[in-house]
Design a protein around this motif. Structure first.
Motif, PDB file in Angstrom:
ATOM      1  N   UNK A 105     -54.603 -53.681 -46.332  1.00 36.29           N
ATOM      2  CA  UNK A 105     -54.736 -53.112 -44.976  1.00 36.29           C
ATOM      3  C   UNK A 105     -53.837 -53.833 -43.980  1.00 36.29           C
ATOM      4  N   UNK A 106     -53.678 -55.143 -44.139  1.00 33.34           N
ATOM      5  CA  UNK A 106     -52.811 -55.890 -43.225  1.00 33.34           C
ATOM      6  C   UNK A 106     -51.341 -55.515 -43.441  1.00 33.34           C
ATOM      7  N   UNK A 107     -50.965 -55.190 -44.676  1.00 34.85           N
ATOM      8  CA  UNK A 107     -49.593 -54.729 -44.926  1.00 34.85           C
ATOM      9  C   UNK A 107     -49.372 -53.359 -44.299  1.00 34.85           C
ATOM     10  N   UNK A 108     -50.310 -52.449 -44.506  1.00 32.28           N
ATOM     11  CA  UNK A 108     -50.201 -51.090 -43.972  1.00 32.28           C
ATOM     12  C   UNK A 108     -50.212 -51.107 -42.439  1.00 32.28           C
ATOM     13  N   UNK A 109     -50.930 -52.057 -41.878  1.00 31.68           N
ATOM     14  CA  UNK A 109     -51.078 -52.159 -40.427  1.00 31.68           C
ATOM     15  C   UNK A 109     -49.733 -52.354 -39.719  1.00 31.68           C
ATOM     16  N   UNK A 118     -51.717 -43.880 -33.685  1.00 33.17           N
ATOM     17  CA  UNK A 118     -53.105 -44.153 -33.295  1.00 33.17           C
ATOM     18  C   UNK A 118     -54.083 -43.767 -34.409  1.00 33.17           C
ATOM     19  N   UNK A 119     -55.294 -44.199 -34.307  1.00 36.70           N
ATOM     20  CA  UNK A 119     -56.409 -43.885 -35.196  1.00 36.70           C
ATOM     21  C   UNK A 119     -56.213 -44.405 -36.618  1.00 36.70           C
ATOM     22  N   UNK A 120     -55.142 -44.023 -37.283  1.00 36.34           N
ATOM     23  CA  UNK A 120     -54.913 -44.500 -38.649  1.00 36.34           C
ATOM     24  C   UNK A 120     -54.706 -46.012 -38.628  1.00 36.34           C
ATOM     25  N   UNK A 121     -53.988 -46.487 -37.597  1.00 36.94           N
ATOM     26  CA  UNK A 121     -53.809 -47.935 -37.445  1.00 36.94           C
ATOM     27  C   UNK A 121     -55.168 -48.604 -37.276  1.00 36.94           C
ATOM     28  N   UNK A 122     -56.036 -48.007 -36.482  1.00 41.86           N
ATOM     29  CA  UNK A 122     -57.375 -48.561 -36.286  1.00 41.86           C
ATOM     30  C   UNK A 122     -58.172 -48.548 -37.586  1.00 41.86           C
ATOM     31  N   UNK A 123     -57.994 -47.502 -38.403  1.00 41.31           N
ATOM     32  CA  UNK A 123     -58.665 -47.458 -39.700  1.00 41.31           C
ATOM     33  C   UNK A 123     -58.174 -48.583 -40.610  1.00 41.31           C
ATOM     34  N   UNK A 124     -56.893 -48.888 -40.542  1.00 45.82           N
ATOM     35  CA  UNK A 124     -56.357 -50.001 -41.330  1.00 45.82           C
ATOM     36  C   UNK A 124     -56.988 -51.313 -40.885  1.00 45.82           C
ATOM     37  N   UNK A 125     -57.162 -51.469 -39.574  1.00 43.31           N
ATOM     38  CA  UNK A 125     -57.804 -52.681 -39.061  1.00 43.31           C
ATOM     39  C   UNK A 125     -59.249 -52.757 -39.536  1.00 43.31           C
ATOM     40  N   UNK A 126     -59.972 -51.638 -39.442  1.00 43.07           N
ATOM     41  CA  UNK A 126     -61.363 -51.602 -39.902  1.00 43.07           C
ATOM     42  C   UNK A 126     -61.424 -51.935 -41.389  1.00 43.07           C
ATOM     43  N   UNK A 127     -60.483 -51.399 -42.172  1.00 44.05           N
ATOM     44  CA  UNK A 127     -60.443 -51.709 -43.600  1.00 44.05           C
ATOM     45  C   UNK A 127     -60.275 -53.193 -43.847  1.00 44.05           C
ATOM     46  N   UNK A 128     -59.408 -53.834 -43.050  1.00 44.61           N
ATOM     47  CA  UNK A 128     -59.214 -55.280 -43.233  1.00 44.61           C
ATOM     48  C   UNK A 128     -60.487 -56.051 -42.892  1.00 44.61           C
TER      49      UNK A 128
END
Length: 141
Positions: A105-109, A118-128
């Motif tokens: 998730x940190x790589x994808x972020x 927007x939003x997908x970036x937040x999902x990546x953060x939530x995943x991390x």
């Protein structure tokens, strides 16, 4: 404690790769900020003493700085949890699964933040954060 079992821990390579990811963040921030500074305050800012306080105002340099700051907010927790799980041993697999989730998730972020998605970036953060939670759950169970 048997040192050989600690050296075989899958968490130790994860700590190493996370340091590479930290270096990517630092270099990305430095390169984008240096390029912006060269355009706005002059090329002498980067090799000079940087007496002028320069804050990035461009989109990419600003996003790179914020993404790096965001990474560094969770990085100490990742290191602490990974090393604690290496010492404990993680028979469940939840810990190493959480470590990989955090890392992926940190790589994808990074590209998501730089692109301003927007939003997908937040999902990546939530995943991390879920990755860190899984690591914590494995540690305390």
């Amino acid at each position: 404690m048997d040192v050989s079992s600690l050296s075989a821990s899958p968490f130790l390579p994860m700590v190493g790769w996370s340091a590479v990811l930290l270096a990517v963040h630092v270099m990305l921030q430095a390169f984008t900020m240096s390029a912006e500074a060269a355009r706005t305050v002059g090329a002498s800012w980067n090799p000079g003493p940087r007496d002028v306080d320069f804050k990035p105002s461009g989109k990419i340099a600003g996003r790179a700085a914020r993404a790096s700051g965001n990474f560094r907010e969770t990085y100490p927790a990742f290191i602490a949890l990974a090393l604690a799980l290496a010492l404990k041993g993680d028979a469940s697999g939840w810990g190493i699964g959480g470590a990989w989730l955090w890392f992926a998730c940190r790589i994808v972020y990074i590209p998501l933040y730089l692109a301003g998605v927007p939003y997908v970036r937040s999902l990546a953060w939530v995943g991390s954060m879920l990755g860190l939670a899984a690591m914590f759950a494995a540690l305390v169970s």
